[in-house]
Design an enzyme around this catalytic site. Structure first.
Site, PDB file in Angstrom:
ATOM      1  N   ARG A  26       0.836  -1.205   0.000  1.00  0.00           N
ATOM      2  CA  ARG A  26       0.000   0.000   0.000  1.00  0.00           C
ATOM      3  C   ARG A  26       0.871   1.256   0.000  1.00  0.00           C
ATOM      4  NH1 ARG A  26      -4.896   0.780   3.620  1.00  0.00           N
ATOM      5  NH2 ARG A  26      -3.511   0.528   5.407  1.00  0.00           N
TER       6      ARG A  26
ATOM      7  N   LYS B 266       3.598 -10.851   9.827  1.00  0.00           N
ATOM      8  CA  LYS B 266       2.930 -10.701   8.526  1.00  0.00           C
ATOM      9  C   LYS B 266       3.305 -11.851   7.584  1.00  0.00           C
ATOM     10  CE  LYS B 266       2.102  -7.209   5.009  1.00  0.00           C
ATOM     11  NZ  LYS B 266       1.762  -5.797   4.835  1.00  0.00           N
TER      12      LYS B 266
ATOM     13  N   ARG C 272      -2.126  -0.488  14.123  1.00  0.00           N
ATOM     14  CA  ARG C 272      -0.915  -0.996  14.780  1.00  0.00           C
ATOM     15  C   ARG C 272      -1.276  -1.551  16.154  1.00  0.00           C
ATOM     16  NH1 ARG C 272       0.534  -0.775  10.410  1.00  0.00           N
ATOM     17  NH2 ARG C 272       2.009   0.599   9.400  1.00  0.00           N
TER      18      ARG C 272
HETATM   19  P1  ATP Z   1      -0.680  -1.060   6.643  1.00  0.00           P
HETATM   20  O1  ATP Z   1      -1.083  -1.469   5.253  1.00  0.00           O
HETATM   21  O2  ATP Z   1      -1.706  -1.383   7.643  1.00  0.00           O
HETATM   22  O3  ATP Z   1      -0.152   0.336   6.731  1.00  0.00           O
HETATM   23  P2  ATP Z   1       1.957  -2.399   6.573  1.00  0.00           P
HETATM   24  O4  ATP Z   1       2.947  -1.687   7.406  1.00  0.00           O
HETATM   25  O5  ATP Z   1       2.000  -3.891   6.586  1.00  0.00           O
HETATM   26  O6  ATP Z   1       0.504  -2.020   7.049  1.00  0.00           O
HETATM   27  P3  ATP Z   1       1.844  -2.387   3.693  1.00  0.00           P
HETATM   28  O7  ATP Z   1       2.016  -1.269   2.733  1.00  0.00           O
HETATM   29  O8  ATP Z   1       0.503  -3.049   3.770  1.00  0.00           O
HETATM   30  O9  ATP Z   1       2.223  -1.823   5.135  1.00  0.00           O
HETATM   31  O10 ATP Z   1       2.922  -3.513   3.357  1.00  0.00           O
HETATM   32  C1  ATP Z   1       4.254  -3.159   3.046  1.00  0.00           C
HETATM   33  C2  ATP Z   1       5.142  -3.458   4.252  1.00  0.00           C
HETATM   34  O11 ATP Z   1       5.197  -4.871   4.418  1.00  0.00           O
HETATM   35  C3  ATP Z   1       6.567  -3.024   4.026  1.00  0.00           C
HETATM   36  O12 ATP Z   1       6.777  -1.752   4.533  1.00  0.00           O
HETATM   37  C4  ATP Z   1       7.402  -4.087   4.763  1.00  0.00           C
HETATM   38  O13 ATP Z   1       7.655  -3.725   6.090  1.00  0.00           O
HETATM   39  C5  ATP Z   1       6.491  -5.295   4.802  1.00  0.00           C
HETATM   40  N1  ATP Z   1       6.914  -6.308   3.817  1.00  0.00           N
HETATM   41  C6  ATP Z   1       7.526  -6.136   2.613  1.00  0.00           C
HETATM   42  N2  ATP Z   1       7.730  -7.311   2.003  1.00  0.00           N
HETATM   43  C7  ATP Z   1       7.248  -8.262   2.829  1.00  0.00           C
HETATM   44  C8  ATP Z   1       7.177  -9.669   2.755  1.00  0.00           C
HETATM   45  N3  ATP Z   1       7.619 -10.373   1.701  1.00  0.00           N
HETATM   46  N4  ATP Z   1       6.623 -10.311   3.826  1.00  0.00           N
HETATM   47  C9  ATP Z   1       6.155  -9.644   4.899  1.00  0.00           C
HETATM   48  N5  ATP Z   1       6.188  -8.310   5.016  1.00  0.00           N
HETATM   49  C10 ATP Z   1       6.725  -7.618   3.997  1.00  0.00           C
HETATM   50  C1  BTN Z   2       0.426  -5.042   1.338  1.00  0.00           C
HETATM   51  O1  BTN Z   2       0.597  -5.739   2.323  1.00  0.00           O
HETATM   52  O2  BTN Z   2       0.429  -3.801   1.387  1.00  0.00           O
HETATM   53  C2  BTN Z   2       0.115  -5.666   0.026  1.00  0.00           C
HETATM   54  C3  BTN Z   2       1.269  -6.388  -0.595  1.00  0.00           C
HETATM   55  C4  BTN Z   2       0.888  -6.940  -1.953  1.00  0.00           C
HETATM   56  C5  BTN Z   2       2.015  -7.630  -2.654  1.00  0.00           C
HETATM   57  C6  BTN Z   2       1.557  -8.270  -3.940  1.00  0.00           C
HETATM   58  S1  BTN Z   2       2.762  -9.349  -4.646  1.00  0.00           S
HETATM   59  C7  BTN Z   2       1.830  -9.475  -6.115  1.00  0.00           C
HETATM   60  C8  BTN Z   2       1.289  -8.088  -6.401  1.00  0.00           C
HETATM   61  N1  BTN Z   2       2.238  -7.290  -7.130  1.00  0.00           N
HETATM   62  C9  BTN Z   2       2.672  -6.234  -6.421  1.00  0.00           C
HETATM   63  O3  BTN Z   2       3.509  -5.398  -6.816  1.00  0.00           O
HETATM   64  N2  BTN Z   2       2.079  -6.219  -5.208  1.00  0.00           N
HETATM   65  C10 BTN Z   2       1.156  -7.324  -5.064  1.00  0.00           C
END
Ligand code: ATP
Ligand code: BTN
Length: 320
Positions: free
Chosen positions: A117, A182, A317
């Protein structure tokens, strides 16, 4: 030959197991041992753990089961494109919405620019996880998209439960969690105008067997192999199950929307009845999480009573 085809051929050989010498690999591909050594460095840069032993050659530290376009396509009615090396499977479909049919799928082994996101990075090492996206033309328009990401999350967790992979939970609005870490993220993106049908791309990144040494993730994370304990997971079969689940869920969402959905979500909500903070821009609101309401808004018990929050700019969070 595309620049990365040589690396993929090397990986295909290494994924058969055992040691393979630079000479053997070079002969197969008609290139020098020095060129093989350079490609191995590139493969390591994709996040694959390859080691070398003098006199023996190269070996994978952990076996990799590659995705197989033929197996995927033979088991799915969807139009499937496996593009091993890609920037982002979501972006690939978004760039092609005008020519795609609903249900078209893109999968990758490695994403150079995987995203979460608000442009955050989704770390996507080669061959160890699932990165897949599906295109869907949603007649209900863009307003229905938040509901969609919640409904998809529940369906994916239920599909894992059907495979015996239990204790996976949800974090509002788009994450799968295991033991407070996560495990997967769902990203719904779209193009289209208010009032018209929306072109939606639903992307999922699901960790399967990511190396502990993986860099760049700023919060605790889990892989499905922890959830599975000793149960083997076939990557192609898992991808087929995820794609079938996504397709069925989108069909059902178009027909029934979110009716009867709140209890399903609340059973799986990782933070329900726990102290949390909602981040909304620079504002922080603290309270006890109380699940979601029928619109898909997150519910928070605060000093002022039960409040609901909805919108794309909200992050939840834990406070424990
Ligand atoms: P929210 O969406 O609630 O703000 P979030 O912190 O999980 O929560 P996202 O944008 O949803 O943010 O997800 C991206 C985040 O997930 C990255 O900032 C990183 O910390 C984490 N992330 C990136 N790659 C992975 C992965 N392969 N597995 C788990 N976490 C990951
Ligand atoms: C999140 O937690 O914010 C969402 C993560 C989504 C990752 C997937 S991997 C396949 C698809 N391609 C991308 O670039 N992002 C989504």
């Amino acid at each position: 030959m595309k620049e990365y085809s040589v690396k993929l051929s090397i990986l295909k050989t290494l994924s058969q197991g055992g040691f393979h010498s630079g000479e053997e690999l070079g002969d197969k591909l008609g290139i020098s041992r020095a060129a093989i050594s350079k490609h191995i460095k590139g493969i390591q840069g994709w996040g694959v753990d390859v080691f070398s032993v003098q006199g023996k050659g190269y070996q994978l530290a952990k076996p990799i089961q590659l995705l197989d376009q033929g197996v995927l396509q033979n088991n799915l009615a969807n139009n499937v494109e496996l593009i091993p090396i890609i920037d982002s499977t979501n972006q690939y479909l978004l760039d092609r919405v005008d020519s795609l049919e609903s249900g078209s799928v893109c999968l990758a082994e490695y994403q150079a620019k995987g995203r979460g996101r608000r442009g955050r990075e989704w770390v996507s090492p080669f061959g160890s996880n699932l990165y897949l996206s599906m295109f869907w033309r949603l007649d209900a328009g863009i307003a229905a998209a938040l509901g969609l990401s919640l409904v998809v999350g529940v369906a994916i967790v239920e599909a894992l439960e059907d495979m015996g992979l239990t204790s996976v939970k949800l974090k509002w609005p788009n994450d799968l969690y295991y033991q407070d870490k996560k495990l997967a993220g769902i990203l719904v993106e779209m193009s289209g105008q208010a009032g018209a049908a929306a072109n939606i791309v639903i992307g999922m990144g699901l960790n399967l067997m990511m190396s502990e040494a993986t860099q760049g993730i700023t919060q605790p994370w889990a892989s499905l192999f922890e959830v599975a304990k000793n149960q083997e997971i076939d990557r192609n079969q898992l991808a087929i199950t995820m794609i079938t689940t996504l397709h069925r869920t989108l069909d059902e969402y178009e027909r029934y929307g979110m009716s009867g959905f709140v209890e399903k979500w609340n059973r799986l909500d990782n933070f329900i009845n726990r102290p949390v903070t909602l981040l909304i821009g620079s504002k922080e609101i603290t309270g006890i999480a109380r699940g979601i309401n029928e619109q898909g808004a997150v519910l928070l018990e605060t000093e002022n009573g039960l409040e609901s929050y909805i919108g794309g700019e909200i992050s939840l969070r834990s406070r424990q």
